[in-house]
Motif scaffolding. Structure first.
Motif, PDB file in Angstrom:
ATOM      1  N   ASN A   1       0.889  -1.224  -0.024  1.00  0.00           N
ATOM      2  CA  ASN A   1       0.023  -0.049  -0.094  1.00  0.00           C
ATOM      3  C   ASN A   1       0.773   1.384  -0.041  1.00  0.00           C
ATOM      4  O   ASN A   1       0.346   2.381   0.224  1.00  0.00           O
ATOM      5  CB  ASN A   1      -0.923   0.087   1.371  1.00  0.00           C
ATOM      6  CG  ASN A   1      -1.851  -1.057   1.067  1.00  0.00           C
ATOM      7  OD1 ASN A   1      -2.705  -1.119   0.044  1.00  0.00           O
ATOM      8  ND2 ASN A   1      -2.113  -1.673   2.144  1.00  0.00           N
TER       9      ASN A   1
ATOM     10  N   CYS B   1     -13.845  -3.921  -4.989  1.00  0.00           N
ATOM     11  CA  CYS B   1     -12.797  -2.974  -5.574  1.00  0.00           C
ATOM     12  C   CYS B   1     -11.557  -3.415  -5.241  1.00  0.00           C
ATOM     13  O   CYS B   1     -10.666  -2.701  -5.173  1.00  0.00           O
ATOM     14  CB  CYS B   1     -13.104  -1.634  -5.078  1.00  0.00           C
ATOM     15  SG  CYS B   1     -13.166  -1.244  -3.410  1.00  0.00           S
TER      16      CYS B   1
ATOM     17  N   LEU C   1     -13.023   3.233  -7.223  1.00  0.00           N
ATOM     18  CA  LEU C   1     -12.445   3.667  -5.998  1.00  0.00           C
ATOM     19  C   LEU C   1     -11.337   4.770  -6.240  1.00  0.00           C
ATOM     20  O   LEU C   1     -10.232   4.344  -6.963  1.00  0.00           O
ATOM     21  CB  LEU C   1     -11.685   2.514  -5.340  1.00  0.00           C
ATOM     22  CG  LEU C   1     -10.853   2.671  -4.129  1.00  0.00           C
ATOM     23  CD1 LEU C   1     -11.742   3.217  -2.928  1.00  0.00           C
ATOM     24  CD2 LEU C   1     -10.160   1.428  -3.609  1.00  0.00           C
TER      25      LEU C   1
ATOM     26  N   GLY D   1     -14.191  -4.508  -0.216  1.00  0.00           N
ATOM     27  CA  GLY D   1     -12.787  -4.110  -0.416  1.00  0.00           C
ATOM     28  C   GLY D   1     -12.277  -5.594   0.208  1.00  0.00           C
ATOM     29  O   GLY D   1     -11.930  -5.763   1.144  1.00  0.00           O
ATOM     30  N   THR D   2     -11.945  -6.458  -0.967  1.00  0.00           N
ATOM     31  CA  THR D   2     -11.294  -7.738  -0.509  1.00  0.00           C
ATOM     32  C   THR D   2      -9.811  -7.581  -0.049  1.00  0.00           C
ATOM     33  O   THR D   2      -9.396  -8.793   0.946  1.00  0.00           O
ATOM     34  CB  THR D   2     -11.288  -8.701  -1.839  1.00  0.00           C
ATOM     35  OG1 THR D   2     -10.436  -7.893  -3.007  1.00  0.00           O
ATOM     36  CG2 THR D   2     -12.616  -8.923  -2.280  1.00  0.00           C
ATOM     37  N   ASN D   3      -9.034  -6.507  -0.126  1.00  0.00           N
ATOM     38  CA  ASN D   3      -7.899  -6.484   0.573  1.00  0.00           C
ATOM     39  C   ASN D   3      -7.981  -6.743   1.927  1.00  0.00           C
ATOM     40  O   ASN D   3      -7.193  -7.484   2.539  1.00  0.00           O
ATOM     41  CB  ASN D   3      -6.927  -5.162   0.088  1.00  0.00           C
ATOM     42  CG  ASN D   3      -7.195  -5.092  -1.562  1.00  0.00           C
ATOM     43  OD1 ASN D   3      -7.361  -6.136  -2.143  1.00  0.00           O
ATOM     44  ND2 ASN D   3      -6.788  -3.921  -1.963  1.00  0.00           N
TER      45      ASN D   3
ATOM     46  N   ARG E   1     -13.769   7.681  -2.237  1.00  0.00           N
ATOM     47  CA  ARG E   1     -13.462   7.191  -0.934  1.00  0.00           C
ATOM     48  C   ARG E   1     -13.159   8.470   0.108  1.00  0.00           C
ATOM     49  O   ARG E   1     -12.151   9.192  -0.170  1.00  0.00           O
ATOM     50  CB  ARG E   1     -12.669   6.069  -0.871  1.00  0.00           C
ATOM     51  CG  ARG E   1     -12.838   5.372   0.604  1.00  0.00           C
ATOM     52  CD  ARG E   1     -12.106   4.022   0.473  1.00  0.00           C
ATOM     53  NE  ARG E   1     -10.701   4.139   0.367  1.00  0.00           N
ATOM     54  CZ  ARG E   1      -9.825   3.105   0.098  1.00  0.00           C
ATOM     55  NH1 ARG E   1     -10.347   2.078   0.454  1.00  0.00           N
ATOM     56  NH2 ARG E   1      -8.525   3.357   0.327  1.00  0.00           N
TER      57      ARG E   1
ATOM     58  N   GLU F   1      -6.800   9.481   0.065  1.00  0.00           N
ATOM     59  CA  GLU F   1      -5.483   9.609   0.869  1.00  0.00           C
ATOM     60  C   GLU F   1      -4.383  10.019   0.127  1.00  0.00           C
ATOM     61  O   GLU F   1      -3.266  10.356   0.592  1.00  0.00           O
ATOM     62  CB  GLU F   1      -5.177   8.384   1.878  1.00  0.00           C
ATOM     63  CG  GLU F   1      -5.271   6.999   1.154  1.00  0.00           C
ATOM     64  CD  GLU F   1      -6.557   6.234   0.694  1.00  0.00           C
ATOM     65  OE1 GLU F   1      -7.468   7.048   0.933  1.00  0.00           O
ATOM     66  OE2 GLU F   1      -6.857   5.108   0.404  1.00  0.00           O
TER      67      GLU F   1
ATOM     68  N   LYS G   1      -1.158   3.133   6.569  1.00  0.00           N
ATOM     69  CA  LYS G   1      -1.239   4.446   5.815  1.00  0.00           C
ATOM     70  C   LYS G   1      -1.396   5.586   6.659  1.00  0.00           C
ATOM     71  O   LYS G   1      -2.322   6.135   7.220  1.00  0.00           O
ATOM     72  CB  LYS G   1      -2.506   4.540   4.844  1.00  0.00           C
ATOM     73  CG  LYS G   1      -2.681   3.190   4.034  1.00  0.00           C
ATOM     74  CD  LYS G   1      -3.753   3.548   2.883  1.00  0.00           C
ATOM     75  CE  LYS G   1      -4.834   2.540   3.287  1.00  0.00           C
ATOM     76  NZ  LYS G   1      -6.104   2.389   2.425  1.00  0.00           N
TER      77      LYS G   1
ATOM     78  N   GLU H   1     -15.535  -4.228   4.275  1.00  0.00           N
ATOM     79  CA  GLU H   1     -13.964  -4.631   4.374  1.00  0.00           C
ATOM     80  C   GLU H   1     -13.734  -5.420   5.648  1.00  0.00           C
ATOM     81  O   GLU H   1     -12.606  -5.630   5.897  1.00  0.00           O
ATOM     82  CB  GLU H   1     -13.172  -3.805   3.974  1.00  0.00           C
ATOM     83  CG  GLU H   1     -13.134  -2.283   4.480  1.00  0.00           C
ATOM     84  CD  GLU H   1     -12.259  -1.417   3.996  1.00  0.00           C
ATOM     85  OE1 GLU H   1     -11.586  -1.858   3.211  1.00  0.00           O
ATOM     86  OE2 GLU H   1     -12.486  -0.193   4.165  1.00  0.00           O
TER      87      GLU H   1
HETATM   88  C1  PEP Z   1      -9.785  -2.893   0.221  1.00  0.00           C
HETATM   89  O1  PEP Z   1      -9.500  -3.053   1.319  1.00  0.00           O
HETATM   90  O2  PEP Z   1      -9.770  -4.203  -0.663  1.00  0.00           O
HETATM   91  C2  PEP Z   1      -9.547  -1.652  -0.567  1.00  0.00           C
HETATM   92  C3  PEP Z   1      -9.730  -1.650  -1.899  1.00  0.00           C
HETATM   93  O3  PEP Z   1      -8.947  -0.714   0.103  1.00  0.00           O
HETATM   94  P1  PEP Z   1      -7.422  -0.436   0.274  1.00  0.00           P
HETATM   95  O4  PEP Z   1      -6.905  -1.369  -0.465  1.00  0.00           O
HETATM   96  O5  PEP Z   1      -7.257   0.774  -0.067  1.00  0.00           O
HETATM   97  O6  PEP Z   1      -7.598  -0.599   1.841  1.00  0.00           O
END
Ligand code: PEP
Ligand code: MG
Length: 763
Positions: A362, A677, A469, A627-629, A507, A473, A515, A606
């Motif tokens: 990130n 996303c 998205l 937010g799959t991450n 967002r 930030e 972050k 998420e």
């Molecule tokens: C996520 O969490 O899947 C996402 C899209 O947001 P970020 O990667 O910015 O946390």
């Protein structure tokens, strides 16, 4: 024992190289435990044997000669069982075997502890004693503790190739060493390393050589003169404030800068051809180490003074050395912590790949890498980056691997892969004007994730239907303080205009976790479970209101804005955020006369709590975005940026598929639009699964868009549903991935989904 441990750890930390680490350990363990012998055996992966690599007590000639497999000897038994072995009469044990080269027959008692890293036995630490003696529990615990400490050092040596050189010094020297980092932007980059150092960081100065030693000497002397006059000036200004002893410290500094002291050592290195900066940093680092090794606490602390002095001189040299770096056409940028500012003087076409020893997926540079399609590896912690300047290097952005000085064989293999990728990219460009529909005509909307201005061109060129998205930030990172409402409005206006009439999902500020804004540091023990995303902005309504006001004002006359809320974990957060947005809208329209349409408001799903409250959140939202991450990270309890657990981080985990199924069902029940996303949407296999589960809007990095489209265009909705249904019955992520690969192994798709398993290239 604790004191011995502390001493050993300190000595190991200060050791110059890996063989010294091993020698320090055997020496100090032997004397701390008062034993007759201490030895370290390390695994040579090529021969699968544990080789004696250091000893105090056996014959020195045995080092490198005595070796055993897991079937041989007591050392082999410790490795085989991965457990300590404590024997009073070792020679009576059935597994005892005698190695005449070692001179071992003198020893009777045996205590061995395995050295384990990531479940693998990398070596065995052994102590032996002439007299019969049963080592007691505390001694066993001591040896186990030392082994655990040693495991990290050995794993590092393995990553740097040092271990292979120690266990089999005569083996193929050209063996390729691959350093592992975090795969942060896909693709293969082949080129030459250009190391960028951070200012006045002694440890970040690359070991470079110069063609003009005289110029280096001049630069060094000038920096010394400037530093001397700085120090004298400080000393003068503090006369009267500090006492005599304290002021004397400055004389010590000045003395150290004299030719017969540090200066003399630097000149010797300059004569060997090193640059002034490189020579200076080597000398200073060596002196810091010497001070740190001292037993006397007062003297140990003097290491900080030497470091400070070192930085001052280095800073002067860095100011005077003109930034006349040459960036070749195949530049691989490397730094301890690459930052966007490093890109300022470089033409982007020349950058083949980027590597940063620190940072995560990130980090800003990772995001830039993804949006520009530059293969990027972050967090390559073991990479000796400062020593790579000018070397040929391969960056494997698919696997997060870096291979300096590759052999011809590996270079050839990677070049072939690179050519395949270039051909594929060209072929894909031909599809950019084709619609994204399944073979039975079902449309799938492909949106993009953005954050930088430079994302836009690629996104529009590839036919993005909207922005799913926009990470606000990112522009916040580029400021030195919170951007004002008007500054934000201008940034957002540009995005909204560039994509109009396509929708742009902005967002609200998602900081915290990994972050952190440089001007708003958040320091927490457990930041991913702390003050993150919406939690921060609800606690600071002034920041939140300024941001949503800026977004809405920016959308005046275009009305393509959608507002997305990150890290929602309960309905109250959603209600509070919606209330603030409504308030901003009322103020702008009723009190300030703006003519605005109310933007759609959405929640990110998420965190697991949001999964279980999808319906309640859907009732409060115009849309949901998964937010799959983060969802993968929180559902599996696996830090998304920690290389140690990277193998456990898997978006195809059955738990994630179950969550995605539930989210989709609940959103539909509430009649709420839902999209994805996270990175999973941009992975062709992930996209097939998601579409099969019912998601028809996917938002991804622009670089992945055409690949996903090409896969979608070759499959029917029913096929994807069948694949997803089958995947949902499988028990683990690797099986799901294998099944997906099998189901999609057909001409036209294979080359699009092939995960670049490059590991076999390196063996
Ligand atoms: C996520 O969490 O899947 C996402 C899209 O947001 P970020 O990667 O910015 O946390
Ligand atoms: Mg997230």
């Amino acid at each position: 024992m604790l004191d011995s441990l502390r001493k050993i750890v300190q000595a190991v930390n200060n050791a110059e190289d890996f063989p010294s680490v091993l020698n320090i350990i055997v020496d100090q363990v032997k004397s701390s435990m008062n034993t007759g012998m201490c030895s370290i055996y390390l695994l040579d992966k090529q021969s699968s044997r544990y080789v004696l690599c250091a000893t105090e007590g056996l014959m020195p000639e045995a080092v490198g000669t005595v070796a055993m497999t897991t079937d041989e000897g007591l050392v082999g038994l410790v490795a085989e069982r991965a457990e300590p072995l404590n024997l009073e009469h070792a020679e009576t044990h059935p597994r005892f075997s005698y190695f005449s080269e070692s001179g071992e027959e003198k020893y009777s008692s045996f205590l061995g502890a395995p050295i384990i890293h990531h479940r693998e036995v990398l070596g065995v630490l052994v102590v032996q004693q002439q007299q019969r003696r049963k080592f007691d529990e505390s001694e066993e615990a001591f040896l186990v503790t030392i082994s655990a400490q040693l495991a990290g050092v050995i794993a590092h040596a393995e990553a740097t190739g040092e271990l292979a050189r120690t266990t089999s010094p005569d083996s193929d020297k050209s063996r390729d060493t691959a350093y592992q980092g975090i795969a942060s932007a896909p693709g293969i980059g082949i080129g030459h390393a250009v190391v960028l150092s951070s200012p006045s960081d002694l440890y970040a100065v690359p070991k470079r050589r110069s063609e003009d030693p005289k110029a280096e000497l001049r630069q060094f002397r000038k920096a010394l003169r400037s530093t001397r006059s700085d120090i004298s000036a400080i000393q003068e200004s503090l006369t009267g404030t500090l006492n005599k002893e304290e002021l004397a410290m400055f004389d010590v500094y000045l003395g150290l800068l004299a030719d017969r002291s540090l200066g003399g050592e630097v000149v010797a290195l300059l004569k060997q051809g090193f640059t002034a900066q490189s020579a200076w940093s080597q000398v200073i680092i060596e002196h810091i180490r010497t001070f740190q090794r001292m037993d006397d606490a007062y003297l140990r602390e003097r290491a900080a003074d030497v470091r400070d002095l070192g930085r001052r001189v280095l800073e002067h040299m860095q100011q005077t050395s003109k930034l006349d770096r040459v960036f070749p056409k195949d530049t691989i940028l490397i730094g301890e912590e690459l930052a966007a500012s490093h890109l300022a003087d470089i033409s982007l076409e020349n950058i083949r790949a980027m590597i940063s020893a620190r940072g995560s997926q990130n980090s800003h540079m990772a995001i830039i890498g993804r949006s520009m399609g530059i293969p990027t590896v972050m967090g390559a912690v073991d990479l000796p980056w400062a020593e790579l300047d000018g070397l040929p290097i391969i960056v494997d952005g698919h696997e997060g691997r870096v291979i300096p000085n590759p052999s011809r064989k590996v270079l050839r293999a990677y070049k072939a892969l690179y050519r395949d990728e270039q051909t594929l990219a060209k072929d894909l460009l031909a599809t950019r004007d084709q619609p994204c529909v399944t073979t039975n005509g079902d449309p799938v909307s492909l949106w993009v994730n953005t954050g930088l201005r430079m994302d836009t061109q690629l996104s529009l060129e590839y036919g993005a239907e909207g922005v799913g998205l926009y990470r606000t930030e990112i522009p916040f990172f580029l400021h030195e303080r919170f951007p004002s409402e008007e500054e934000q409005r201008l940034i957002y206006r540009e995005q909204l205009e560039l994509y109009a009439p396509r929708p742009v999902t902005m967002r609200t500020l998602d900081i915290g976790g990994d972050k952190a804004l440089p001007y708003f540091p958040i320091e927490e023990e457990n930041p991913f479970l702390g003050w993150r995303g919406i939690r921060v902005t609800l606690d600071h309504p002034e920041i939140f209101l300024a941001q949503v006001r800026a977004m809405m004002r920016a959308s005046e006359g275009i009305n393509n804005l959608r507002i997305l809320l990150p890290m929602i974990s309960n309905t109250l957060e959603m209600d509070s955020a919606v209330a603030l947005i409504n308030r901003a809208y009322m103020e702008l329209t009723i009190e300030e006369g703006f003519r605005l349409e109310m933007p759609k408001i959405g929640a990110m799903i998420e965190v697991p709590a949001a999964v279980y409250q999808t319906r309640e959140l859907a009732q409060r939202s115009d849309f949901l975005s998964v937010g799959t991450n983060d969802l993968t990270q929180y559902l599996l309890a696996v830090d998304r940026n920690n290389p140690r657990v990277a193998e456990l981080y898997h978006s195809f985990h059955p738990a994630l598929l179950a969550a995605l199924t539930d989210i989709h069902r609940e959103a539909k029940a509430a009649n709420c639009e839902v999209s994805v996303c996270g990175e999973m949407a941009g992975d062709p296999l992930g996209a097939v699964l998601l579409i099969g589960l019912g998601y028809h809007t996917l938002s991804m990095s622009a670089a992945n868009l055409l690949k996903v489209k090409a896969v979608v265009r070759q499959l029917s909705s029913a096929e994807m549903q069948d694949i997803a249904a089958l995947a949902c019955t499988l028990p683990d992520a690797p099986s799901i991935k294998a099944e997906l690969n099998k189901a999609l192994d057909r001409p036209g798709i294979t080359r699009l989904i092939r995960s670049q398993n490059t590991a076999p290239l390196l063996t």
